[in-house]
Design an enzyme around this catalytic site. Structure first.
Site, PDB file in Angstrom:
ATOM      1  N   LYS A  59       0.945  -1.302  -0.045  1.00 16.98           N
ATOM      2  CA  LYS A  59      -0.097   0.090   0.078  1.00 16.98           C
ATOM      3  C   LYS A  59       0.964   1.298  -0.023  1.00 16.98           C
ATOM      4  O   LYS A  59       0.472   2.353  -0.319  1.00 16.98           O
ATOM      5  CB  LYS A  59      -1.025  -0.009   1.253  1.00 16.98           C
ATOM      6  CG  LYS A  59      -2.098  -0.956   0.994  1.00 16.98           C
ATOM      7  CD  LYS A  59      -3.056  -1.007   2.065  1.00 16.98           C
ATOM      8  CE  LYS A  59      -4.133  -1.792   2.016  1.00 16.98           C
ATOM      9  NZ  LYS A  59      -5.278  -1.765   3.096  1.00 16.98           N
ATOM     10  N   GLY A  62      -3.153   1.459  13.300  1.00 21.17           N
ATOM     11  CA  GLY A  62      -2.762   0.933  12.208  1.00 21.17           C
ATOM     12  C   GLY A  62      -3.270   1.479  10.874  1.00 21.17           C
ATOM     13  O   GLY A  62      -3.784   2.537  10.823  1.00 21.17           O
ATOM     14  N   ASN A 101      -4.809   1.879  -1.882  1.00 20.67           N
ATOM     15  CA  ASN A 101      -5.304   0.693  -2.280  1.00 20.67           C
ATOM     16  C   ASN A 101      -6.084   0.491  -3.297  1.00 20.67           C
ATOM     17  O   ASN A 101      -6.418  -0.655  -3.605  1.00 20.67           O
ATOM     18  CB  ASN A 101      -6.016   0.070  -0.788  1.00 20.67           C
ATOM     19  CG  ASN A 101      -7.508   0.843  -1.028  1.00 20.67           C
ATOM     20  OD1 ASN A 101      -7.816   1.905  -1.464  1.00 20.67           O
ATOM     21  ND2 ASN A 101      -8.337   0.041  -0.196  1.00 20.67           N
TER      22      ASN A 101
HETATM   23  P1  NDP Z   1      -2.481  -3.060  11.344  1.00 15.18           P
HETATM   24  O1  NDP Z   1      -1.659  -4.312  11.879  1.00 15.18           O
HETATM   25  O2  NDP Z   1      -1.638  -1.922  10.725  1.00 15.18           O
HETATM   26  O3  NDP Z   1      -2.807  -2.501  12.768  1.00 15.18           O
HETATM   27  C1  NDP Z   1      -3.326  -3.296  13.905  1.00 15.18           C
HETATM   28  C2  NDP Z   1      -3.739  -2.379  15.005  1.00 15.18           C
HETATM   29  O4  NDP Z   1      -4.359  -3.263  15.896  1.00 15.18           O
HETATM   30  C3  NDP Z   1      -2.679  -1.695  15.713  1.00 15.18           C
HETATM   31  O5  NDP Z   1      -2.844  -0.300  16.050  1.00 15.18           O
HETATM   32  C4  NDP Z   1      -2.525  -2.700  16.855  1.00 15.18           C
HETATM   33  O6  NDP Z   1      -1.839  -1.890  17.883  1.00 15.18           O
HETATM   34  C5  NDP Z   1      -3.702  -2.757  17.318  1.00 15.18           C
HETATM   35  N1  NDP Z   1      -3.847  -4.234  18.053  1.00 15.18           N
HETATM   36  C6  NDP Z   1      -3.773  -5.382  17.467  1.00 15.18           C
HETATM   37  N2  NDP Z   1      -3.689  -6.408  18.712  1.00 15.18           N
HETATM   38  C7  NDP Z   1      -3.946  -5.640  19.594  1.00 15.18           C
HETATM   39  C8  NDP Z   1      -4.156  -6.039  20.934  1.00 15.18           C
HETATM   40  N3  NDP Z   1      -4.211  -7.031  21.565  1.00 15.18           N
HETATM   41  N4  NDP Z   1      -4.414  -4.826  21.874  1.00 15.18           N
HETATM   42  C9  NDP Z   1      -4.369  -3.738  21.491  1.00 15.18           C
HETATM   43  N5  NDP Z   1      -4.291  -3.203  20.167  1.00 15.18           N
HETATM   44  C10 NDP Z   1      -4.045  -4.107  19.301  1.00 15.18           C
HETATM   45  O7  NDP Z   1      -3.741  -3.654  10.769  1.00 15.18           O
HETATM   46  P2  NDP Z   1      -4.850  -2.904   9.847  1.00 15.18           P
HETATM   47  O8  NDP Z   1      -4.974  -1.569  10.137  1.00 15.18           O
HETATM   48  O9  NDP Z   1      -4.034  -2.861   8.318  1.00 15.18           O
HETATM   49  O10 NDP Z   1      -5.978  -3.825  10.016  1.00 15.18           O
HETATM   50  C11 NDP Z   1      -6.689  -3.896  11.226  1.00 15.18           C
HETATM   51  C12 NDP Z   1      -7.921  -4.732  10.897  1.00 15.18           C
HETATM   52  O11 NDP Z   1      -8.714  -4.045  10.235  1.00 15.18           O
HETATM   53  C13 NDP Z   1      -7.437  -6.229  10.381  1.00 15.18           C
HETATM   54  O12 NDP Z   1      -8.140  -6.998  11.156  1.00 15.18           O
HETATM   55  C14 NDP Z   1      -8.079  -5.913   9.076  1.00 15.18           C
HETATM   56  O13 NDP Z   1      -8.932  -7.383   8.655  1.00 15.18           O
HETATM   57  C15 NDP Z   1      -9.169  -5.117   9.214  1.00 15.18           C
HETATM   58  N6  NDP Z   1      -9.497  -4.310   7.783  1.00 15.18           N
HETATM   59  C16 NDP Z   1     -10.782  -4.480   7.307  1.00 15.18           C
HETATM   60  C17 NDP Z   1     -11.074  -3.656   6.309  1.00 15.18           C
HETATM   61  C18 NDP Z   1     -12.451  -3.784   6.076  1.00 15.18           C
HETATM   62  O14 NDP Z   1     -12.905  -3.480   4.848  1.00 15.18           O
HETATM   63  N7  NDP Z   1     -13.675  -4.164   6.714  1.00 15.18           N
HETATM   64  C19 NDP Z   1     -10.063  -2.952   5.518  1.00 15.18           C
HETATM   65  C20 NDP Z   1      -8.756  -2.948   6.121  1.00 15.18           C
HETATM   66  C21 NDP Z   1      -8.542  -3.765   7.300  1.00 15.18           C
HETATM   67  P3  NDP Z   1      -0.319  -1.169  17.958  1.00 15.18           P
HETATM   68  O15 NDP Z   1      -0.443  -0.019  16.991  1.00 15.18           O
HETATM   69  O16 NDP Z   1      -0.229  -1.003  19.514  1.00 15.18           O
HETATM   70  O17 NDP Z   1       0.548  -2.305  17.512  1.00 15.18           O
END
Ligand code: NDP
Length: 286
Positions: free
Chosen positions: A69, A130, A90
């Site tokens: 991306k 994220g 994207n």
């Molecule tokens: P990233 O890996 O970029 O970000 C994940 C985020 O989740 C981070 O901020 C991370 O925190 C946080 N996180 C994960 N586990 C924990 C936990 N146990 N406790 C606290 N915070 C947590 O992923 P994306 O942003 O790309 O994707 C996130 C979700 O969104 C995915 O599940 C994906 O499937 C979904 N998604 C859905 C879309 C849709 O169209 N419905 C489109 C794009 C994504 P930290 O920053 O502290 O590591």
């Protein structure tokens, strides 16, 4: 007679579990379009060649998913406003002889939200920092949200808050401010919050029993609670929020609507969202 289909597709890695091809081709069939969507597994070192190939073959557009991306930006001519602010693309769209990078993730979330409410003037609590959180928060700020509270474990949340209070605030229409809260213990949502969003990966299959560290009793009937998790659509957060009387939005709405926007960019036709959602529901039920 015309045996030449219009080509679109996706470049990502891994690609095998990405259901977008089924959703998009269901829309193409529904609208009688002789269009194809090819789900391509492309490693980072081949991204430039894959994009050059799509251009050479006259593709009508393509999606980029993880891990491309950000890297794909170097292969494109221009960026749309929100893609430029997010620094992530994207969806690539040929327009006027140029290839433009757009980001439809946040736009998909916004369209899905707008079926319930206009976010202008609203106060939002958003978990995560994220890619999904960045896309959603930028798009909601541009759509006139008043306040965004970013709740995140670490440094990424602070960086996102700085972006929102900097370049994004300058380009947003109304009064906008973002604040950062370090996430520790069960978070209590402030009672004046209008919209609560999970933009973390908590609850994504196969970890479907996982729950946000959130005090459910702080959710009230006046709030809209949204989850980005598309699989399963009924997460614990969605169930808990519904049991508190909140209006809820599942992650399928965002996924479907980012696809709707992409197809509209490429073909000019706004596809039928219900057909696309039905296809995803069928897939995730199986
Ligand atoms: P990233 O890996 O970029 O970000 C994940 C985020 O989740 C981070 O901020 C991370 O925190 C946080 N996180 C994960 N586990 C924990 C936990 N146990 N406790 C606290 N915070 C947590 O992923 P994306 O942003 O790309 O994707 C996130 C979700 O969104 C995915 O599940 C994906 O499937 C979904 N998604 C859905 C879309 C849709 O169209 N419905 C489109 C794009 C994504 P930290 O920053 O502290 O590591």
């Amino acid at each position: 007679m015309n045996f030449l289909s219009q080509l679109t597709g996706s470049f990502s890695m891994p690609a095998a579990e990405n259901p977008t091809v089924a959703m998009v081709e269901a829309a193409y069939r529904h609208h009688g379009l002789d269009w194809r969507y090819l789900n391509c597994e492309v490693p980072p070192e081949s991204l430039a060649a894959a994009v050059a190939g799509a251009k050479a073959m006259g593709w009508a557009g393509f999606n980029c998913s993880l891990p491309h991306k950000v890297a794909v930006i170097d292969q494109l001519d221009e960026l749309g406003q929100s893609a430029r602010l997010m620094g992530a693309v994207n969806c690539a769209v040929p327009r006027g002889g140029q290839w433009i990078g757009e980001n439809t993730d946040g736009k998909g979330f916004l369209s899905s939200l707008q079926e319930l409410v206009d976010p202008a003037g609203m106060r939002v609590a958003l978990f995560g920092a994220g890619g999904a959180a960045r896309a959603i928060s930028v798009e909601l700020a541009l759509a006139g949200a008043e306040r965004m509270t970013i709740i995140n474990r670490g440094q990424r949340g602070r960086e996102l808050t700085d972006l929102l209070n900097g370049d994004v605030k300058q380009q947003s229409s109304g009064d906008f401010s973002a604040e950062f809260v370090t996430w520790s213990g069960d978070y209590r949502v402030s009672p004046d919050t209008d919209i609560v969003i999970n933009a973390t990966s908590i609850g994504l299959s196969p970890n479907i029993e996982d729950r946000l560290a959130l005090d459910i009793d702080s959710l009230t009937e006046s709030m809209i609670v949204a989850d980005v998790i598309p699989n399963p659509p009924q997460t614990n957060l969605i169930r808990d929020a519904a049991s508190r009387g909140c209006r809820v939005l599942d992650g399928l709405g965002m996924l479907v609507n980012q696809g709707v926007t992409g197809i509209e960019y490429w073909s000019g036709i706004r596809p039928e969202a219900t057909v696309m959602r039905a296809k995803l529901e069928e897939i995730f039920a199986g």
